[in-house]
Design an enzyme around this catalytic site. Structure first.
Site, mmCIF file in Angstrom:
data_model
loop_
_atom_site.group_PDB
_atom_site.id
_atom_site.type_symbol
_atom_site.label_atom_id
_atom_site.label_comp_id
_atom_site.label_asym_id
_atom_site.label_seq_id
_atom_site.Cartn_x
_atom_site.Cartn_y
_atom_site.Cartn_z
ATOM 1 N N LYS A 64 0.930 -1.298 0.014
ATOM 2 C CA LYS A 64 0.049 -0.025 -0.033
ATOM 3 C C LYS A 64 0.880 1.363 0.062
ATOM 4 O O LYS A 64 2.131 1.220 0.258
ATOM 5 C CB LYS A 64 -1.136 -0.085 1.268
ATOM 6 N N TYR A 92 -12.326 -2.644 -3.410
ATOM 7 C CA TYR A 92 -12.949 -2.585 -2.036
ATOM 8 C C TYR A 92 -14.500 -2.766 -2.068
ATOM 9 O O TYR A 92 -15.176 -2.211 -1.155
ATOM 10 C CB TYR A 92 -12.164 -1.522 -1.252
ATOM 11 N N PHE A 143 -15.730 3.521 6.742
ATOM 12 C CA PHE A 143 -14.281 3.691 6.601
ATOM 13 C C PHE A 143 -14.119 3.569 4.827
ATOM 14 O O PHE A 143 -12.930 3.745 4.526
ATOM 15 C CB PHE A 143 -13.226 2.762 7.345
ATOM 16 N N ARG A 158 -1.876 -14.439 3.475
ATOM 17 C CA ARG A 158 -2.414 -14.060 4.635
ATOM 18 C C ARG A 158 -1.764 -14.185 6.029
ATOM 19 O O ARG A 158 -1.702 -13.394 6.611
ATOM 20 C CB ARG A 158 -4.031 -14.670 4.598
ATOM 21 N N THR A 207 -6.107 -7.770 10.108
ATOM 22 C CA THR A 207 -6.232 -6.500 9.698
ATOM 23 C C THR A 207 -5.584 -5.462 10.488
ATOM 24 O O THR A 207 -5.293 -4.239 10.019
ATOM 25 C CB THR A 207 -7.968 -6.334 9.556
ATOM 26 N N ARG A 222 2.272 -7.194 9.085
ATOM 27 C CA ARG A 222 1.447 -6.036 9.961
ATOM 28 C C ARG A 222 2.157 -6.037 11.224
ATOM 29 O O ARG A 222 2.025 -5.010 11.673
ATOM 30 C CB ARG A 222 0.078 -6.456 9.548
ATOM 31 N N ASN A 258 -1.905 0.064 7.371
ATOM 32 C CA ASN A 258 -1.584 -1.375 7.424
ATOM 33 C C ASN A 258 -0.727 -1.826 6.120
ATOM 34 O O ASN A 258 -0.549 -3.264 6.433
ATOM 35 C CB ASN A 258 -2.554 -2.197 8.070
ATOM 36 N N HIS A 304 -1.753 -5.383 1.418
ATOM 37 C CA HIS A 304 -3.125 -6.141 1.262
ATOM 38 C C HIS A 304 -2.711 -7.684 0.403
ATOM 39 O O HIS A 304 -1.662 -7.901 -0.092
ATOM 40 C CB HIS A 304 -3.878 -5.425 -0.332
ATOM 41 N N GLU A 314 -9.337 -10.164 -8.151
ATOM 42 C CA GLU A 314 -8.445 -9.132 -7.832
ATOM 43 C C GLU A 314 -7.455 -9.047 -8.944
ATOM 44 O O GLU A 314 -6.962 -7.910 -9.583
ATOM 45 C CB GLU A 314 -7.855 -8.952 -6.763
HETATM 46 P P1 IDP Z 1 -7.584 -7.167 5.093
HETATM 47 O O1 IDP Z 1 -6.946 -6.006 4.470
HETATM 48 O O2 IDP Z 1 -7.061 -7.599 6.424
HETATM 49 O O3 IDP Z 1 -8.221 -8.251 4.467
HETATM 50 P P2 IDP Z 1 -10.467 -5.963 5.234
HETATM 51 O O4 IDP Z 1 -11.379 -6.391 6.147
HETATM 52 O O5 IDP Z 1 -10.733 -6.624 3.962
HETATM 53 O O6 IDP Z 1 -9.028 -6.359 5.929
HETATM 54 O O7 IDP Z 1 -10.332 -4.275 5.106
HETATM 55 C C1 IDP Z 1 -9.693 -3.732 3.965
HETATM 56 C C2 IDP Z 1 -8.752 -2.477 4.487
HETATM 57 O O8 IDP Z 1 -9.711 -1.821 5.020
HETATM 58 C C3 IDP Z 1 -7.988 -2.952 5.561
HETATM 59 O O9 IDP Z 1 -6.656 -3.370 5.178
HETATM 60 C C4 IDP Z 1 -7.813 -1.645 6.333
HETATM 61 O O10 IDP Z 1 -6.780 -0.965 5.737
HETATM 62 C C5 IDP Z 1 -9.268 -1.051 5.905
HETATM 63 N N1 IDP Z 1 -9.938 -1.133 7.282
HETATM 64 C C6 IDP Z 1 -10.711 -2.071 7.577
HETATM 65 N N2 IDP Z 1 -11.421 -2.021 8.748
HETATM 66 C C7 IDP Z 1 -11.212 -0.653 8.904
HETATM 67 C C8 IDP Z 1 -11.560 0.270 10.131
HETATM 68 O O11 IDP Z 1 -12.594 -0.313 10.928
HETATM 69 N N3 IDP Z 1 -11.061 1.337 10.084
HETATM 70 C C9 IDP Z 1 -10.345 1.655 9.174
HETATM 71 N N4 IDP Z 1 -9.830 1.196 8.126
HETATM 72 C C10 IDP Z 1 -10.154 -0.204 7.951
#
Ligand code: IDP
Length: 158
Positions: free
Chosen positions: A18, A58, A66, A94, A100, A111, A121, A124, A135
């Site tokens: 990212k 997304y 968010f 993963r 996450t 992470r 974070n 991805h 994707e």
């Molecule tokens: P992942 O990246 O671990 O698969 P997802 O739930 O698919 O997680 O969420 C995508 C991205 O959205 C996360 O990597 C993070 O950058 C962001 N994200 C997810 N949940 C939140 C939140 O509650 N607050 C802010 N950003 C979030």
């Protein structure tokens, strides 16, 4: 949607460093850890992703509070988009990535080692073989992917 041929040693995942990961110079170490593990790099590019691409990427989060911040964050600078191939690469990717929220991520994961907040974070990774397929076709043209025989295969696979 799901095609056979996307599992076993031909399984592929979509990994993106990212914008924060690119700015903080984590690209080399992320690539190195996937290579060291034994996975094969079949797609790689640096690009500034459009908001349209990111909204589609997304899409499943479109109703989450968010979502707009996430699209803004992901379009704030270049990302490194990659496709990695190998046995169980989706799940292993993963696991290498961590959870996450970095606070839930073990040391040794990207992470866990590289960041402190969910909104920054660093990386991805596809969460299923089906997501990976979606994707990869969103981010890469078929002609940009480069599978090949690698001489180390017999030392990685039984
Ligand atoms: P992942 O990246 O671990 O698969 P997802 O739930 O698919 O997680 O969420 C995508 C991205 O959205 C996360 O990597 C993070 O950058 C962001 N994200 C997810 N949940 C939140 C939140 O509650 N607050 C802010 N950003 C979030």
């Amino acid at each position: 949607m799901f095609k056979s041929g996307w599992t076993g040693v031909k399984e592929r995942t979509f990994i993106a460093v990212k914008p924060d990961g690119v700015q903080r110079k984590r690209v080399g170490e992320i690539v190195q850890r996937f290579e060291k593990k034994g996975f094969k790099l079949v797609g790689f590019k640096l690009l500034k992703a459009s908001k349209d691409l990111l909204r589609e990427h997304y899409w499943e989060h479109r109703n989450r509070p968010f979502y707009n911040r996430l699209v803004t964050y992901m379009s704030s600078g270049p990302v490194v988009a990659m496709v990695w191939q190998g046995q169980d690469v989706v799940k292993t990717g993963r696991d290498m990535m961590g959870k996450t929220n970095p606070i839930d991520s073990m040391p040794g994961t990207f992470r866990g080692d590289f960041c402190v907040e969910m909104g920054r974070n660093v990386i991805h990774g596809s969460d299923s073989v089906e997501s990976a397929q979606r994707e990869i076709s969103l981010w890469f043209k078929e002609s940009e992917l480069c599978d090949r025989e690698v001489c180390s295969n017999n030392w990685i696979y039984d």
